[in-house]
Design a protein around this motif. Structure first.
Motif, PDB file in Angstrom:
ATOM      1  N   UNK A 356      36.277 -56.823   8.321  1.00 31.38           N
ATOM      2  CA  UNK A 356      37.459 -57.485   8.883  1.00 31.38           C
ATOM      3  C   UNK A 356      38.188 -58.125   7.712  1.00 31.38           C
ATOM      4  N   UNK A 357      39.237 -57.479   7.234  1.00 31.75           N
ATOM      5  CA  UNK A 357      39.805 -57.863   5.942  1.00 31.75           C
ATOM      6  C   UNK A 357      41.328 -57.769   5.944  1.00 31.75           C
ATOM      7  N   UNK A 358      41.948 -58.760   5.298  1.00 28.95           N
ATOM      8  CA  UNK A 358      43.380 -58.693   5.039  1.00 28.95           C
ATOM      9  C   UNK A 358      44.251 -58.820   6.274  1.00 28.95           C
ATOM     10  N   UNK A 359      43.787 -59.525   7.292  1.00 29.99           N
ATOM     11  CA  UNK A 359      44.580 -59.749   8.503  1.00 29.99           C
ATOM     12  C   UNK A 359      45.254 -61.115   8.432  1.00 29.99           C
ATOM     13  N   UNK A 360      46.391 -61.268   9.135  1.00 26.25           N
ATOM     14  CA  UNK A 360      47.163 -62.499   9.023  1.00 26.25           C
ATOM     15  C   UNK A 360      47.613 -63.007  10.382  1.00 26.25           C
ATOM     16  N   UNK A 361      47.287 -64.274  10.672  1.00 26.29           N
ATOM     17  CA  UNK A 361      47.839 -64.985  11.819  1.00 26.29           C
ATOM     18  C   UNK A 361      48.900 -65.938  11.287  1.00 26.29           C
ATOM     19  N   UNK A 362      50.153 -65.770  11.747  1.00 26.96           N
ATOM     20  CA  UNK A 362      51.228 -66.576  11.164  1.00 26.96           C
ATOM     21  C   UNK A 362      52.117 -67.183  12.239  1.00 26.96           C
ATOM     22  N   UNK A 363      52.447 -68.457  12.033  1.00 26.58           N
ATOM     23  CA  UNK A 363      53.387 -69.175  12.879  1.00 26.58           C
ATOM     24  C   UNK A 363      54.347 -69.936  11.979  1.00 26.58           C
ATOM     25  N   UNK A 364      55.482 -70.327  12.540  1.00 25.13           N
ATOM     26  CA  UNK A 364      56.461 -71.068  11.762  1.00 25.13           C
ATOM     27  C   UNK A 364      56.301 -72.559  12.006  1.00 25.13           C
ATOM     28  N   UNK A 365      57.210 -73.340  11.431  1.00 24.68           N
ATOM     29  CA  UNK A 365      57.133 -74.788  11.519  1.00 24.68           C
ATOM     30  C   UNK A 365      57.003 -75.239  12.965  1.00 24.68           C
ATOM     31  N   UNK A 366      56.044 -76.110  13.194  1.00 28.33           N
ATOM     32  CA  UNK A 366      55.798 -76.608  14.526  1.00 28.33           C
ATOM     33  C   UNK A 366      54.861 -75.740  15.334  1.00 28.33           C
ATOM     34  N   UNK A 367      54.471 -74.602  14.762  1.00 22.46           N
ATOM     35  CA  UNK A 367      53.586 -73.687  15.461  1.00 22.46           C
ATOM     36  C   UNK A 367      52.142 -73.838  15.034  1.00 22.46           C
ATOM     37  N   UNK A 368      51.294 -72.947  15.582  1.00 24.12           N
ATOM     38  CA  UNK A 368      49.858 -73.004  15.319  1.00 24.12           C
ATOM     39  C   UNK A 368      49.345 -71.620  14.989  1.00 24.12           C
ATOM     40  N   UNK A 369      48.530 -71.537  13.940  1.00 32.03           N
ATOM     41  CA  UNK A 369      47.866 -70.281  13.569  1.00 32.03           C
ATOM     42  C   UNK A 369      46.378 -70.563  13.423  1.00 32.03           C
ATOM     43  N   UNK A 370      45.555 -69.788  14.156  1.00 25.42           N
ATOM     44  CA  UNK A 370      44.108 -70.019  14.129  1.00 25.42           C
ATOM     45  C   UNK A 370      43.373 -68.683  14.114  1.00 25.42           C
ATOM     46  N   UNK A 371      42.498 -68.517  13.129  1.00 28.11           N
ATOM     47  CA  UNK A 371      41.683 -67.309  13.068  1.00 28.11           C
ATOM     48  C   UNK A 371      42.383 -66.142  12.433  1.00 28.11           C
ATOM     49  N   UNK A 372      42.504 -66.145  11.131  1.00 26.51           N
ATOM     50  CA  UNK A 372      43.113 -65.005  10.453  1.00 26.51           C
ATOM     51  C   UNK A 372      42.314 -63.732  10.621  1.00 26.51           C
ATOM     52  N   UNK A 373      40.999 -63.849  10.495  1.00 22.83           N
ATOM     53  CA  UNK A 373      40.138 -62.681  10.651  1.00 22.83           C
ATOM     54  C   UNK A 373      39.678 -62.506  12.079  1.00 22.83           C
ATOM     55  N   UNK A 374      38.900 -63.480  12.571  1.00 20.84           N
ATOM     56  CA  UNK A 374      38.365 -63.445  13.935  1.00 20.84           C
ATOM     57  C   UNK A 374      38.580 -64.798  14.580  1.00 20.84           C
ATOM     58  N   UNK A 375      38.968 -64.777  15.849  1.00 20.00           N
ATOM     59  CA  UNK A 375      39.047 -65.997  16.628  1.00 20.00           C
ATOM     60  C   UNK A 375      38.153 -65.888  17.845  1.00 20.00           C
ATOM     61  N   UNK A 376      37.203 -66.822  17.967  1.00 21.08           N
ATOM     62  CA  UNK A 376      36.329 -66.869  19.134  1.00 21.08           C
ATOM     63  C   UNK A 376      36.785 -68.035  20.004  1.00 21.08           C
ATOM     64  N   UNK A 377      37.487 -67.695  21.096  1.00 20.78           N
ATOM     65  CA  UNK A 377      38.108 -68.719  21.940  1.00 20.78           C
ATOM     66  C   UNK A 377      37.235 -69.066  23.134  1.00 20.78           C
TER      67      UNK A 377
END
Length: 462
Positions: A356-377
């Motif tokens: 699991x490599x080179x993945x991106x979770x991106x948000x802008x100002x005021x946003x939230x980014x969690x778990x670039x590779x894996x997110x266990x919710x």
């Protein structure tokens, strides 16, 4: 790239009809007589089909009307262009018997100026095998096996047994103002795809109320096996700002689904103000092996984007695979989760020998980014010999946590590595809740720290 590189509603039960058994006939026995020789077994009929739509329609009707299996041999390289529906919303007669279409490189397509209809429909009594053919241009609108308003299977919709080999299903659409699924293929019976390119297909919800669209390439109510295939550049879209869900861009599995030795790339789900989720998504058990999932995007401006590579609500097993270069994007104050793989609260993901490599979770100002590779919710993650590296969670002016892994569930990593990931906090792992257990697992060289909050994960510091 070669092919080798690569319901929510279920409309009807997929009851199969057995083909009539053929019995050997015996002559009447009488004293002093001999037994008659058995009648010869019938063989599948082969019907040559000249390069014309009427000839193709007639051949399918003939095959449906006679017992036994039939083969249709299409004219080599011919393009059969359908300009009107044969029945209801189907361009060709519904397949209700055992038919094999040997395409010889032919294409069956709907004319761009024609009314909306899908190309092929397989009834619950039908068995359709397609070899070396292209199915394209189909458009299903508000017709899914008699369920009002639902649309499914722009190219092919099957309630029976469907096998597609060495073929292409491309540029088909399922669109509806109620719910749409399976832009390319909708399989509600038993499906098998081997060495198939599924590309450029779209599932689109166009209504004004909260709803969904799923399976831009394939929707499965299964079981389905996909082998040695290439699913790319498929899309799922929903109406803006309706709180709707766009998911399973390449493939959504509502029943047992197996994917192996395949490539899934450059697919895109978009849900402005809604939820965009899972290029590969399960709503039942799914097994993935020796498969590359790369460069896929889920985008939800002002909404939630999750699992650009894969997303699971149910048991999923993934082995010997690569999840790379995928992007969960949530501009305009949205939330981006789990760019590589998303494990939902009811999900149970087992990873083995996977990158699991080179993945991106991106948000802008005021946003939230969690778990670039894996997110266990809130689900369960078990990772064995897994490399989670060079992933990023980014939200300038917002919250960015868990470059490698973001956790609120139960995660166990065995003989694995989490390295060189980046986030504002918890560059390697961010444990917001739940537990993370590391067994013979290295967490190092992450930015700005390896594990957060401090002391939350035994044996992992800084």
């Amino acid at each position: 790239m070669t092919l080798q590189d690569s319901r929510v509603m279920s409309p009807a039960s997929s009851v199969r009809r057995r083909r009539p058994d053929r019995y050997l006939t015996l002559a009447s026995l009488a004293a002093g007589t001999v037994m008659a020789m058995p009648a010869p077994l019938a063989h599948a009929a082969t019907l040559p089909v000249t390069c014309s739509v009427p000839a193709l329609v007639a051949a399918i009707n003939t095959a449906n009307s006679q017992p036994g299996a039939d083969r249709l041999r299409l004219a080599a390289g011919c393009t059969y262009t359908l300009t009107a529906a044969d029945n209801a919303a189907n361009g060709l007669p519904a397949v209700s018997s055992d038919i094999t279409i040997n395409g010889n490189g032919a294409t069956i397509t709907r004319a761009a100026s024609a009314p909306a209809f899908r190309i092929l429909f397989v009834s619950s009594t039908g068995t359709l095998t397609i070899n070396n053919a292209t199915i394209s241009g189909g458009r299903a609108e508000s017709d899914c096996q008699l369920i009002p308003g639902i649309s499914c299977g722009g190219g092919i919709s099957s309630l029976g047994t469907l096998t597609v080999s060495n073929s292409r299903v491309r540029d088909n659409t399922a669109t509806s103002g109620v719910f749409a699924q399976g832009g390319g293929i909708d399989s509600a019976g038993t499906g098998t795809l081997n060495n198939v390119e599924v590309s450029g297909n779209t599932a689109s919800y166009t209504g004004a109320d909260p709803s969904a669209a799923a399976g831009g390439g394939i929707a499965n109510d299964g079981p389905l096996t996909v082998s040695n295939s290439w699913l790319h550049h498929n899309t799922v879209t929903v109406s803006d700002d309706t709180g709707s869900v766009a998911f399973g861009t390449a493939l959504v599995g509502f029943a047992q689904t197996t994917v192996r030795n395949s490539t899934i790339n450059d697919n895109r789900a978009t849900a402005v103000g809604g939820i965009a989720r899972g290029t590969l998504a399960d709503a039942s058990a799914m097994t993935v092996s020796a498969t590359i999932i790369r460069n896929n995007t889920v985008s939800a401006p002002g909404g939630t984007a999750a699992g650009a590579g894969a997303a699971t609500n149910f048991p999923m097993t993934m082995t010997s695979s690569t999840v790379t270069g995928n992007r969960a994007s949530a501009p305009d104050g949205g939330t981006a989760l789990s760019a590589g793989i998303h494990v939902a609260a009811s999900g149970n993901l087992t990873l083995g020998s996977t990158i699991v490599r080179g993945n991106t979770a991106s948000a802008t100002a005021g946003g939230t980014a969690q778990g670039g590779g894996i997110g266990n919710a809130g689900g369960t993650l078990t990772a064995n010999q897994v490399n989670i590296g060079n992933n990023t969670a980014s939200a300038p002016g917002g919250t960015a946590q868990g470059g490698g892994l973001f956790n609120t569930g139960t995660s166990t990593l065995n003989r694995s590595a989490i390295t060189a990931n980046r986030a504002t906090d918890g560059g390697g792992i961010f444990e917001a809740a739940g537990t993370v257990t590391l067994n013979n697992t290295a967490v190092r060289a992450n930015t700005p720290n390896n594990c957060a909050p401090p002391g939350s994960i035994p044996t992992c510091t800084g």
